[in-house]
Every structure is written in C-alpha cells, then in structure tokens.
Design an enzyme around this catalytic site. Structure first.
Site, PDB file in Angstrom:
ATOM      1  N   ASP A  62       0.844  -1.196   0.000  1.00 10.91           N
ATOM      2  CA  ASP A  62       0.000   0.000   0.000  1.00 10.91           C
ATOM      3  C   ASP A  62       0.882   1.250   0.000  1.00 10.91           C
ATOM      4  OD1 ASP A  62      -1.991   2.000   0.561  1.00 10.91           O
ATOM      5  OD2 ASP A  62      -3.241   0.415   1.405  1.00 10.91           O
ATOM      6  N   SER A 112      -7.202   3.965  -1.521  1.00  9.96           N
ATOM      7  CA  SER A 112      -6.997   2.518  -1.454  1.00  9.96           C
ATOM      8  C   SER A 112      -8.276   1.719  -1.679  1.00  9.96           C
ATOM      9  CB  SER A 112      -6.391   2.136  -0.101  1.00  9.96           C
ATOM     10  OG  SER A 112      -5.098   2.655   0.035  1.00  9.96           O
ATOM     11  N   HIS A 173      -9.773  -2.770   6.815  1.00  7.61           N
ATOM     12  CA  HIS A 173      -9.261  -1.618   6.070  1.00  7.61           C
ATOM     13  C   HIS A 173      -9.515  -1.800   4.573  1.00  7.61           C
ATOM     14  CE1 HIS A 173      -6.380   1.830   5.570  1.00  7.61           C
ATOM     15  NE2 HIS A 173      -6.939   2.140   6.727  1.00  7.61           N
ATOM     16  N   PHE A 290      -4.396  -9.188  16.110  1.00 11.28           N
ATOM     17  CA  PHE A 290      -3.352  -8.903  17.088  1.00 11.28           C
ATOM     18  C   PHE A 290      -3.448  -7.528  17.744  1.00 11.28           C
ATOM     19  CE2 PHE A 290      -1.364 -12.040  14.188  1.00 11.28           C
ATOM     20  CZ  PHE A 290      -1.185 -13.055  15.121  1.00 11.28           C
ATOM     21  N   HIS A 453      -2.152  11.050  -1.503  1.00 15.08           N
ATOM     22  CA  HIS A 453      -1.521  10.069  -2.389  1.00 15.08           C
ATOM     23  C   HIS A 453      -0.985  10.809  -3.607  1.00 15.08           C
ATOM     24  CE1 HIS A 453      -4.387   6.813  -0.620  1.00 15.08           C
ATOM     25  NE2 HIS A 453      -3.386   7.094   0.183  1.00 15.08           N
TER      26      HIS A 453
END
Length: 540
Positions: A62, A112, A173, A290, A453
């Site tokens: 990414d 994204s 995400h 996690f 971006h």
C-alpha cells in the site's frame, strides 16, 4: 542566474572533492559488460510458463510507489552494511514487469478503496467506495444495492480453492475489504461507524461482511475492536478506553465466527504465543487479530509479542496449501502507506523491507511452476528522491549539496505533508538533527496534516504461470482479470479449455504381422496434455 551558477559550482566541487566508493571492478568496463551479458542471456533463456496457476500469491504494498521501491532497495542493502544502490530485492528478481494506471472513475489521484476494487474486482470505481461499481456514491447506501462487484478471492473460493487475507492494518481496512466487502463507504468498519440512514436502507458494516459474505479460511491482521460490543474490554489493553469494543448492535462477531465453524478446526488468537501454537497441518480456519486497530510498525514491533509479516505470511500459506485445488492469498504491507501519510520515510521504508522479506518467504514455500506470484502497489505517495547524494550515502541522510538558502535538506522529501515548517520565513536548520530516526518527519513543500496520495503509475511484478500477461501499461482493473485467467477462476475460463479430462482409456485394435491382435490404450494424464501409450498384446 547567480543562484544557478552557485548550484553548478557546488555540484562541480562535489564531483571533484567527493571520494568515490567504486570498487576496482566497477572501474573496469568489462565488469559492466559481463554483468549485462549475463542479464541478457538470462532473458534469452527464459521460457514462458503457460501452466494453469494452482495458487495465486498476491502481494500488495500500500502506497509503495516507484520511489519507495528504489529507496527501500537501498535501505535493505545499507542494513546489510552495503552501499545499497546495487542491492537486489526479492521483488527485483521477478522477470515480468508492467505498469498500472491508478486513477479512479472520479479522481485523478485515487485512494486505497477505489484501487482495491479495481485490482481485486476488475472494475474501476469512485473514491472511498469498496466492492461497488462507479454507479455507487460515497456514503449513500441506496446506491450500493445492485451495483456490488465480486473479487478474485470469491472467484477462487467458488472454484474450490482455499482463500486468505494477511495485512499489517486492520482486516476491515480498504485493501483487505476489497476482497470480501461491498460498501458505499470504506469507513463503515463497524455498525457504530454507519449513519442510521444506511442501516435503515439495509446496508451492513464491513466487519459483519467479513464473516458472512465469503467463507475465508485465514484472516490475519488487526481490528478487534470492530468485532465486539461497545464497552467490551480489550484482552491486551483492558484499561485503554479507546481499545474497547465499538459495536452498537451488541453482537460479538468473533464468537459468531467461531460458531459458524462448528465441526471444523478453527482457531481465534490475539497474541503471538497462541498464534505460534497453531498447527497449520491440523487447522482448517484461523482468525488472528493482534491489535484493536492496525498492527504496530515494524520498527516498533516487539518480536516476543507481535509476529512479523514474514511469520503471518508463512502461517497463512502453510494452512492454505493443504487444499489440493490450491489457494488465493492476499498479503498487504499496509503500513507502508500509513507511515508515508505521517511523513515518516524511515518507518515506511522499513515496512517495505519487511514486506519484501515476506515475498521471499512466499517464494520459498511455493513452487514457481504452479504458483502465480504478483507484487504491486495500489497507488503511490508524494515522496521525492533528490539532491545528488554520494554513492552509499544513507538513504535517510542529507544531501551534501545544500539549498540556495544555505541550509541542508534530506535525500528523501515529500511534495506535501506534516513536515512543512517555516519559522520566521526560513526552513528548519537540520544540520544537527538525526534524520535517520524512525520518528523524524521529512520536510514537505506544502502544509497538510497528512500526505495525499500521488497519481503516477505503479509497478506490477509477476512470476509463475502466465506471468507474461503482466507487461506493458494497463488499467489497474486489468490485474484481476489477468490473475483470474491464469488460474481459471472467475468468468474467463479459456485457459482451461481443452484441458478437461479426456476419456481415460481409448482403445484401438490392430493385427500385427504374427496375426495377434494388438490393443493400444492411450491413458490421458489429468492436468496436462501428456499421454502414456500402453501397448498390450492380447493373444487370440
């Protein structure tokens, strides 16, 4: 003109006074000619692999634009006490390279979510939308209905393959969500993030879709807090209010996932000790979350408590590869982008180096003749590589050539970002600043809280079956179709035509010169065009 003359004079002095680190070999023309001949011969000897891909390993960096790739290559070498520029990344060894155009339907520079929908679902869409075509509108639930598009992960699952996602971000995400979700907003992580109107119109949050849309075999990343009811204390950070569960509907999606897997060997883990204890050989399903949100950066990760992307990639592959029909695995180096957004080039490059090592682990665990491995970025970041630094200069260091304001600047800078600082009309003086620190924020030309971006094309690298399809300059949505074609999943199955199993035995009878009847049987081998001719003599 005066400033131009000063710049050329400074550059001239650098060239004259600078000490070369070139080896004796590099000063010999034959060194470069020999190297080029070897590279040329390797290209001439290369044979097309036209097999059907049993497995697809898809690595998505990414925000890993070309500047990030180059800088990460140098950092990787310098971490190994080499100059760095000549270092070969694992992804550098991929023989097929192309470019993908990243714009979305509505913006020159994409995010994204739009890009994930393109390279995973094969359809370009609008900014902030995931798994929905361009008829959808950002945040408007009713425009989502009827405009959903499915991903190559689902195509693979429908074909009988095992599937998985590994990410260094939350599993809800944009990038991982593109493989399983359909949402008019990429930020609808849980129902608490959705407006009431969207719920009334029948839309569901991304976490709910994670466990209900596609039967995903392996889910590894962060995002615990989006899966549990409001107020649920996090097992790792029980005193941190912001790590608590967020769901307003009272649902515990982790328990629901476990209930859905009744009768299977399914493990939910949230810490490294339990993760390490998972036996891939006996495991059918794994959900490993996690962190409450995104995982820790590689530079801040505690190896004793947090597994690396190399470890998570290996565990996923070992679980998935038991399926004789193969697998599809998406591995995202998601925090490359997030570090760039914070203007922290050191963190971003260390993330990219770890990502490259995960790619190496993937190649180690699979066979090239049956596994298509693709590496690419979704979009780039406004990172620049500049300043005439000497060969071997730290990629995180300063250019020896100072600017016209008589202040130094770093080799890596951003076009925009939080590093823009002008004090009393001048840039900060960084002569005594450790720019190699993981916390250093690179200077930027334009002040914004987080970098945007950037819109240039991104590299696509491939090896394995049909990897030669990933060449030239293509629209980003082409990637999903090329992967699907190579593996014979999805709508285009032409690569499999003619490879269906023919009659197992075809018998012809002939008389030989002795009057005995010869029976020839052609037994077709499954999965290829080879045949074994069996000559059987039958006495009359």
């Amino acid at each position: 003109m005066a400033s131009t003359r000063r710049s050329f004079l400074a550059l001239f002095l650098l060239v004259v006074l600078g000490s070369s680190i070139a080896t004796v070999e590099e000063e010999n023309s034959e060194f470069w000619r020999s190297q080029a001949r070897k590279t040329l011969q390797a290209a001439l000897d290369r044979k097309l692999n036209t097999n059907v891909a049993k497995n697809i390993l898809f690595f998505l960096g990414d925000g890993m634009g070309l500047t990030t790739l180059t800088a990460a290559r140098i950092l990787k070498g310098q971490l190994e006490n080499q100059p760095g520029e000549e270092t070969v990344m694992t992804m550098d060894t991929f023989p097929n390279v192309g470019l993908a155009k990243t714009y979305s339907v509505d913006f020159q520079v994409a995010d994204s979510a739009a890009t994930a929908t393109a390279y995973l679902c094969g359809v370009k869409t609008n900014l902030n939308i995931v798994g929905v075509n361009a008829a959808g509108r950002n945040g408007v639930c009713r425009t989502q209905k009827g405009n959903e598009v499915t991903s190559i992960l689902k195509w693979a699952k429908d074909a009988g393959k095992s599937v998985g996602i590994v990410t260094t971000t939350r599993v809800q995400h944009a990038t991982p969500a593109g493989s399983y979700a359909h949402s008019a907003s990429r930020t609808w992580y849980s129902d608490a993030d959705m407006p009431d109107s969207a719920k009334t119109d029948g839309c569901t949050d991304i976490s709910f879709q994670l466990i209900n849309n596609t039967d995903i075999d392996v889910i590894i990343g962060g995002g615990r807090k989006y899966m549990t009811p409001t107020g649920t204390k996090d097992p790792e950070y029980p005193t941190d209010y912001f790590s608590n569960g967020e769901r307003k509907d009272g649902r515990d999606l982790i328990k629901e996932w476990q209930n859905l897997k009744t009768g299977k060997v399914a493990h939910y883990v949230w810490n490294k000790a339990d993760f390490d204890a998972v036996d891939p050989e006996t495991t059918d399903y794994l959900m490993a979350l996690f962190e409450p949100g995104d995982l820790r950066y590689e530079e801040e990760r505690d190896p004793s408590t947090d597994p690396s992307i190399i470890e998570t990639t290996e565990k996923a592959i070992r679980i998935l590869q038991k399926n004789p029909k193969g697998f599809f695995l998406l591995v995202e180096g998601g925090r490359i982008d997030q570090a760039h957004h914070a203007g922290r080039a050191s963190m971003a490059l260390h993330e990219a180096v770890a990502f490259d090592r995960a790619i190496a682990k993937g190649l180690e665990l699979t066979e090239e003749h049956e596994t298509l491995t693709v590496v690419m970025a979704d979009h780039s970041q406004p990172l620049t590589f500049n300043g005439f630094p000497f060969r071997g200069n730290s990629i995180l260091g300063k250019s020896p050539l100072w600017a016209s304001d008589m202040l130094p600047y770093t080799t890596l800078m951003y076009g925009n970002g939080p590093g823009h600082k002008i004090v009393n009309g001048a840039r900060p003086d960084i002569r005594n600043v450790d720019t190699k620190s993981k916390d250093y924020i690179q200077q930027a030309a334009v002040p914004v809280d987080t970098t945007t971006h950037s819109g240039e094309d991104v590299a696509v690298l491939a090896r394995g079956p049909m990897a030669h399809l990933f060449q030239g300059v293509n629209e980003q949505n082409y990637i999903a179709h090329a992967m699907g074609y190579a593996a014979c999943v999805g709508a285009d199955l032409r690569h499999c035509e003619g490879q269906t199993t023919p009659p197992l035995v075809h018998i012809t009878l002939e008389y030989n010169k002795n009057g005995a009847r010869a029976v020839s049987a052609s037994a077709a081998l499954l999965g290829n065009f080879l045949s074994v001719l069996l000559a059987i003599t039958v006495l009359m």
